[in-house]
Design a protein around this motif. Sequence first.
Motif, short mmCIF file in Angstrom:
data_model
loop_
_atom_site.label_atom_id
_atom_site.label_comp_id
_atom_site.label_asym_id
_atom_site.label_seq_id
_atom_site.Cartn_x
_atom_site.Cartn_y
_atom_site.Cartn_z
N CYS A 36 0.83 -1.21 0.00
CA CYS A 36 0.00 0.00 0.00
C CYS A 36 0.86 1.25 0.00
O CYS A 36 0.96 1.95 -0.97
CB CYS A 36 -0.95 0.00 1.19
N CYS A 37 1.53 1.52 1.10
CA CYS A 37 2.21 2.81 1.17
C CYS A 37 3.62 2.72 1.77
O CYS A 37 4.53 3.36 1.31
CB CYS A 37 1.39 3.79 1.97
N CYS A 56 -6.43 2.04 5.05
CA CYS A 56 -5.08 1.80 5.53
C CYS A 56 -4.80 2.63 6.78
O CYS A 56 -5.02 3.83 6.78
CB CYS A 56 -4.08 2.15 4.43
N CYS A 59 -1.73 5.32 5.73
CA CYS A 59 -1.87 6.43 4.77
C CYS A 59 -3.32 6.82 4.51
O CYS A 59 -3.60 7.71 3.72
CB CYS A 59 -1.20 6.08 3.45
ZN LIG Z 1 -1.36 2.77 2.97
#
Ligand SMILES: [Zn+2]
Lengths: 313, 368
Positions: A36-37, A56, A59
């Motif tokens: 994801c991040c 999430c 983020c």
């Molecule tokens: Zn994320």
Amino acid sequence: MNWISKILKVGEKIKTNIQKKFPTKKQQSESKWISCCSEYPNLKSEIFNEEQLNTCPRCDRHYPFTPRERFNHFFGKNNYEILDTPRPPDNPIDWPDKIYEKKLKKARELTGHHCAVMVAQGKRDGIKITSFAIDSRFIGGSINNSSGEAIVSCFAKALEDKTPVLGWSEGGGQAMYQSGIALQFMVKTVLAANTFKKESGQPYINIYTNKVYGGITASFAAPSLSDIAFSEPKGTMIGFAGQAIVRNQTREELNSDFQTSSRMLEVGFVDAIFHRKEINDKIMNILKILLHKKNNEFEATDNNTKIREKISA
Amino acid sequence: MRNYLNFEDKIKNLENELDKLKDPYNNEGLSEVDTNKISKIQSEIDEKLKEVYSDLNPWQITLVARHEDRPKSKFFIDNLFEEFIPLSGDRFYGEDKSVISGFAKFEGNSILVIGQEKGDDLDSRIKRNFGMMRPEGYRKTIRLMRLADKFKIPIIFFIDTPGAYPGVGAEERGQAEAIAKTIECSMELGVPTISVIIGEGGSGGAVALSSSSKVLMLSNAIYSVISPEGCATILWRDPTKTLEAAKAMKLSAKDLLNLGVIDEIITEPVGGAHRDRDFILKNIKNSIFKNLNDLKDLSRDEIINQRKKKFLSIGRSGGFVTQSTDENSLSMKTSFFMDIKKRIYTFKKELIIFGFLAFIFVILYYFL
Ligand SMILES: [Zn+2]
């Protein structure tokens, strides 16, 4: 070892490396991990749980919510009724080779619903609300005659029962497999929203979520077709033409925030952006203000009925 | 210089031959033999055109609809109306030249005319943005539609666009918003509105101006959710499979009339509208005149209701639904079968238990 087998070996190595870097869709969906991040992959269970609501924790990216998940979250688990919506013919323009029928069958098995739009009625804080939600897993959430009629009947039912309409909009536009018919549902859904707004005296609140494009943004989910337009944050994209089309047809440079919800807020097409964890309360806030409801009015009436029940018992 | 389509080779050769015969610098005056030859070739051309054009496939129709020489909105505006006064600007941001708009007289009566214009040569095509409207164009249209409504003036739309312009600026100034508002405004108008799809009816960009009391279509025009090229790319990753895509999408006037999406077909001359501009002018004029006449005695409410009823009924026949008795209502009546099906579902458990008991009963009866 001759040179041919050496080259073959190198080729294999490249192939496995590519596969490592770009896992297939199936591998992605079966994996416990998601990128994801952060630098390292996140555990899926950190994002997809009842507390995080598919967002999430690092983020705030919002991942899709299915209509059922949405209604469960908004009205409370199974505290709502799924309304029956019309089932016009599956293949009105006789698209050849049963291609569309096969796609519909797959989508129906996956989602357990006959079309991309689910309509529900329930109560929150004592206010009865009619709500539609689009399921992008159902052929990209495209609007065909069934899902179009579902939107129309959502407004019709809300008009009949004098309830507000709450829309959760996502999806790619009009169904290609119903070309001319699907296009007319842009007119029909605008007509339905407009009739509802004029004749019911009730608000229509629309929320952008996931990816909203084409005939959906250009009809019932247009920013000022609804009375209030909210959006979910990161992960939500709002536009008419998809980014690939914009890039290919105009060769214009696209900024990284192009068509994101925060950009749409900046250019004036969204009223506000709220996190999934707080958006339900914000919706109720604005509804109560628009409908002149006092905050504790409902608890009071609920108590009154309880007292009355006690007395009569 | 004429432009030919790829299925018109034979016609092209014959017409070149004819041109040579007619060229005054080739011959000193026409002899009798030559005039005979000319009329012979002419009738051959007519024959060939009839043969080719009597059975165009949907992709060939698409090519005719996009033909460079095809008469565009500007031609119809110049030749169907008198005293045309062009009006510009959306009063918010700019003027969109891909849509021509203004008041005029049609057969002596006031009219608002709005036409998507592709342009006739490279310069005008660039100026007109190839007929692809931006939000400003739709907002200009809304402004003028409201004005026409206020002064009880009917509206004629000419549709000819590949689609709404997919640019960054257009997106950020609310392309989708502008299209939706145009549809919404069209539905509220208490004056007759007539849309004529003259060439390409490309997706949402065309629907916005086709939400009218009557939607007419030239016999070689097209109207679809995506271009055949786009459809073929999505389906088969092969943009050359345009014939399959055009066929599947039912984009021709004939198919759309059968589906109830459009109301009427305006016949084009053999060989397409560009081969006989007077012919197509006359047919469009008659058709607009007739349709305006049909609507002229209706009250504001009747006009709004007719339009609403018409659109709500599209796509509502067949399947598990029947036409609602009150076609004006938003809700669709469910049919008898649907009702039974629903009942079966609600009593599913009871039915299963009953069936099971009956089964056991039969077995017991059989053995005892
Ligand atoms: Zn994320």
